[in-house]
Scaffold this active site. Structure first.
Site, PDB file in Angstrom:
ATOM      1  N   ASP A   1       0.849  -1.184   0.000  1.00  0.00           N
ATOM      2  CA  ASP A   1       0.000   0.000   0.000  1.00  0.00           C
ATOM      3  C   ASP A   1       0.891   1.241   0.000  1.00  0.00           C
ATOM      4  O   ASP A   1       2.082   1.164   0.302  1.00  0.00           O
ATOM      5  CB  ASP A   1      -0.895  -0.030   1.246  1.00  0.00           C
ATOM      6  CG  ASP A   1      -1.709   1.230   1.410  1.00  0.00           C
ATOM      7  OD1 ASP A   1      -2.363   1.641   0.444  1.00  0.00           O
ATOM      8  OD2 ASP A   1      -1.672   1.822   2.511  1.00  0.00           O
TER       9      ASP A   1
ATOM     10  N   ASP B   1      -1.719  -0.779   5.995  1.00  0.00           N
ATOM     11  CA  ASP B   1      -1.943  -0.248   7.340  1.00  0.00           C
ATOM     12  C   ASP B   1      -3.365   0.239   7.567  1.00  0.00           C
ATOM     13  O   ASP B   1      -3.747   0.504   8.700  1.00  0.00           O
ATOM     14  CB  ASP B   1      -0.995   0.923   7.605  1.00  0.00           C
ATOM     15  CG  ASP B   1      -1.402   2.182   6.850  1.00  0.00           C
ATOM     16  OD1 ASP B   1      -1.727   2.057   5.654  1.00  0.00           O
ATOM     17  OD2 ASP B   1      -1.419   3.263   7.453  1.00  0.00           O
TER      18      ASP B   1
ATOM     19  N   ASP C   1      -7.188  -1.740   3.531  1.00  0.00           N
ATOM     20  CA  ASP C   1      -6.263  -2.818   3.176  1.00  0.00           C
ATOM     21  C   ASP C   1      -6.657  -4.158   3.784  1.00  0.00           C
ATOM     22  O   ASP C   1      -6.095  -5.194   3.415  1.00  0.00           O
ATOM     23  CB  ASP C   1      -4.842  -2.468   3.629  1.00  0.00           C
ATOM     24  CG  ASP C   1      -4.324  -1.193   3.000  1.00  0.00           C
ATOM     25  OD1 ASP C   1      -4.573  -0.991   1.804  1.00  0.00           O
ATOM     26  OD2 ASP C   1      -3.676  -0.389   3.702  1.00  0.00           O
TER      27      ASP C   1
END
Length: 332
Positions: A4, A203, A207
């Site tokens: 990410d 995080d 996600d």
């Protein structure tokens, strides 16, 4: 290794660096409405909007009926007004005319800023440019992952231009931008079919589906509880560099396991027949068995030197799990 962007490759502390009113006003009224709508959200971009209002001396409005649309934005009611804050693409889908912001949004994206649009009662009124600095160790960490033979992919819900800018700075060649939470988990399944086992590093709450879908989910401890609950490993400190440490630790552990199995089987293959044939006295057989156990345990304890011996992991904080700043989720 799918990563990410916000909070993983970047510091996770985005800030509004540019605010452009699109209705001829100073934009403060629209900012107050947006901050009120975003106040209940834990998303980093939402926190940036609230902080921008406070930095400008604007008191966030009191909002009701806040509804978040994962990966897109949110809507809320402030008095009799309907407030929307999120991506331009999402506002366009909801019927808001966003043509006046196209060029400005492209300019923000080219500067690695995430455009956040604010509409009030169906009219676009404000465009914010939100920037999040890259973690200083991210380029080196990505280089380490590549050196370990891992392909890195950036997966983000951000715009393509902003994602490309972050990927170039970090040294990532493959970028998937504009992904919703379901799109990230679909990407994980696609890569698994094409390439094999996939790890996901993230995080945020967006996600969590991808972390759960991956063969190995790795969460950053500074992120949301949902991400950490969905992941298999939590990095209690450090950025992407700790992911490379985790890979090295896993490989070292597997090597130790193979050595111990080879030693145990070889040791018993030689000494058990000698003991059964009476060639090896019982006392010596007992000593030999104890020596075998001590040898296996001692070899395994070499992993305690992992961080110091490799010289790539920061020393653990008092009370923090060791080695390499990793906390593994209990097996279920």
């Amino acid at each position: 290794m799918v990563l990410d962007k916000t909070g993983t490759l970047t510091m996770g502390h985005p800030a509004v660096v540019r605010a452009e009113a699109l209705d001829g006003s100073d934009g403060l009224d629209a900012l107050a409405l947006a901050a009120g709508a975003e106040a209940a959200s834990e998303h980093p971009l939402a926190r940036a909007v609230v902080a921008a209002a406070r930095d400008r001396g604007v008191v966030p409005a009191s909002a009701d009926g806040v509804e978040a649309v994962a990966g897109r934005g949110l809507t809320a009611t402030v008095g009799s007004r309907r407030v929307q804050a999120g991506s331009l693409a999402w506002l366009t889908e909801t019927g808001v005319d966003t043509t006046c912001a196209g060029d400005l949004a492209a300019e923000l994206a080219e500067a690695a800023q995430t455009p956040v649009a604010v509409a009030v009662d169906g009219r676009l009124r404000l465009l914010l440019g939100v920037a999040d600095a890259l973690r200083p160790d991210s380029p080196q960490a990505i280089a380490r992952l590549r050196g370990l033979g891992l392909e890195t992919v950036l997966a983000t819900g951000d715009t393509r231009a902003a994602a490309d800018a972050a990927a170039r700075a970090a040294g990532i060649g493959t970028v998937r931008a504009g992904l919703l939470p379901r799109g990230k988990s679909d990407l994980i399944r696609e890569l698994r079919r094409e390439r094999g086992p996939v790890a996901m590093v993230g995080d945020g709450i967006n996600d969590a589906p991808a972390l759960a879908a991956a063969d190995i989910g790795v969460a950053v401890a500074t992120g949301t509880g949902a991400a950490m609950a969905a992941a298999d490993i939590t990095l209690v400190h450090g950025g992407v560099g700790a992911v490379a440490d985790a890979v090295l630790l896993a490989r070292a552990t597997r090597r130790i396991i193979r050595q111990n199995l080879a030693w145990a089987f070889g040791y018993n293959l030689v000494l058990v027949p000698l003991a059964a044939a009476g060639i090896l006295p019982p006392v010596l057989a007992a000593v030999a068995m104890a020596t075998s156990s001590v040898t296996v345990v001692g070899n395994a304890l070499r992993l305690r030197r992992f961080g110091k011996a490799a010289g790539h992991a920061p020393p653990p904080r008092p009370g923090a799990p060791s080695p390499a700043g990793l906390a593994e989720r209990p097996s279920t």
